[in-house]
Design an enzyme around this catalytic site. Structure first.
Site, PDB file in Angstrom:
ATOM      1  N   ALA A   1      -4.256  -1.478  -0.663  1.00 40.89           N
ATOM      2  CA  ALA A   1      -3.200  -1.516  -1.678  1.00 40.89           C
ATOM      3  C   ALA A   1      -2.815  -2.957  -2.005  1.00 40.89           C
ATOM      4  O   ALA A   1      -2.694  -3.327  -3.175  1.00 40.89           O
ATOM      5  CB  ALA A   1      -1.983  -0.730  -1.193  1.00 40.89           C
TER       6      ALA A   1
ATOM      7  N   CYS B   1      -0.570   5.295   1.657  1.00 45.13           N
ATOM      8  CA  CYS B   1      -1.390   4.305   0.966  1.00 45.13           C
ATOM      9  C   CYS B   1      -1.878   3.294   2.002  1.00 45.13           C
ATOM     10  O   CYS B   1      -1.088   2.787   2.796  1.00 45.13           O
ATOM     11  CB  CYS B   1      -0.561   3.551  -0.079  1.00 45.13           C
ATOM     12  N   CYS B   2      -3.170   3.001   1.984  1.00 43.52           N
ATOM     13  CA  CYS B   2      -3.709   2.014   2.922  1.00 43.52           C
ATOM     14  C   CYS B   2      -3.145   0.633   2.607  1.00 43.52           C
ATOM     15  O   CYS B   2      -3.234   0.157   1.470  1.00 43.52           O
ATOM     16  CB  CYS B   2      -5.221   1.957   2.846  1.00 43.52           C
ATOM     17  N   VAL B   3      -2.583  -0.001   3.626  1.00 48.93           N
ATOM     18  CA  VAL B   3      -1.899  -1.269   3.419  1.00 48.93           C
ATOM     19  C   VAL B   3      -2.827  -2.351   2.870  1.00 48.93           C
ATOM     20  O   VAL B   3      -2.508  -3.003   1.867  1.00 48.93           O
ATOM     21  CB  VAL B   3      -1.161  -1.729   4.717  1.00 48.93           C
TER      22      VAL B   3
END
Lengths: 118, 133
Positions: B86, B81-83
């Site tokens: 997200a 998941c892209c930090v």
């Protein structure tokens, strides 16, 4: 060196898709690869000049498209029919972009190692 | 017969407001069944909603998160998941919770949290990137 193409397909300021797509380009630019960007469909609105985003609640990120050269991203393209369908001419853009017809777009895509669509 | 490919997958459409995550899952299952390798599945933009373990579906609805978790654990495929995407959408891992001083976390632990550099790396080391938006 690999060839990466980032395609922007939606307009700005009604969502953060363009902003996050631009983030992906800026990170990609740090990898010293050959990057190209194509503005397609409503994506051409990402690079229309004179945008006043103050009332949209989304930060004015689109001017960064005009500074991509500073990040080593110089291959910028707009799709001819997408521009024409929306009444846009290159003089209304905040970037210096090469205009591509349908065949050119197909060639551009087929010349890439990776294509990322936003 | 297509040669074995190393495929990098990008999911950027929302878990339930778009078909992106479902179609991507069907694609990944077919790719693995066809002998290809999924190098990584990167959830970006609205696609980060797939990481939300609090999504609660009716019994006859498709649980994207649950099915992705099953797929990843049975095939050893990394889900990332892209930090920033997200966090922007309130999909928070346990470690981010402490880091950011939030009261709760909701990201399923099978998801790794990574930046766009992780995505670009996987893209450069794969034969192709397939986007589901």
């Amino acid at each position: 060196m690999k060839r990466l193409l980032y395609i922007f397909t939606v307009g700005p300021y009604s969502n953060v898709i363009g902003q996050e797509g631009l983030d992906a380009v800026l990170v990609g630019a740090a990898f010293d690869q050959e990057l190209s960007i194509l503005f397609l469909h409503d994506g051409v609105f990402q690079v229309k000049d004179g945008q006043a985003s103050g009332s949209s609640g989304i930060k004015q990120y689109t001017k960064t498209f005009g500074a991509l050269e500073d990040f080593g991203v110089e291959k910028l393209f707009v799709h001819e029919n997408s521009m024409a369908a929306r009444g846009l001419t290159t003089s209304q853009l905040l970037i210096e972009a090469t205009v591509l017809d349908n065949d050119d777009v197909a060639k551009l895509i087929s010349n890439q190692d990776q294509v990322l669509v936003f | 017969m297509i040669d074995k490919q190393k495929i990098n997958v990008l999911v950027s459409g929302s878990s339930h407001d778009s078909q992106a995550a479902y179609t991507a899952l069907m694609f990944c299952q077919a790719a693995v069944a066809g002998g290809h390798e999924i190098s990584q599945v990167f959830f970006y933009q609205a696609g980060t909603s797939v990481g939300n373990s609090l999504a609660t579906l009716m019994g006859d609805e498709f649980d994207n998160t649950g099915h992705w978790v099953d797929f990843a654990s049975s095939n050893q495929v990394a889900l990332v998941c892209c930090v920033s995407a997200a966090e922007r959408r309130g999909i928070i891992s346990e470690s981010q919770k402490s880091e950011l001083g939030k009261e709760a976390h909701n990201m399923h632990p099978i998801f790794a949290v990574g930046g766009l550099g992780v995505f670009t790396d996987a893209s450069l080391s794969s034969d192709r990137t397939v986007t589901f938006k």
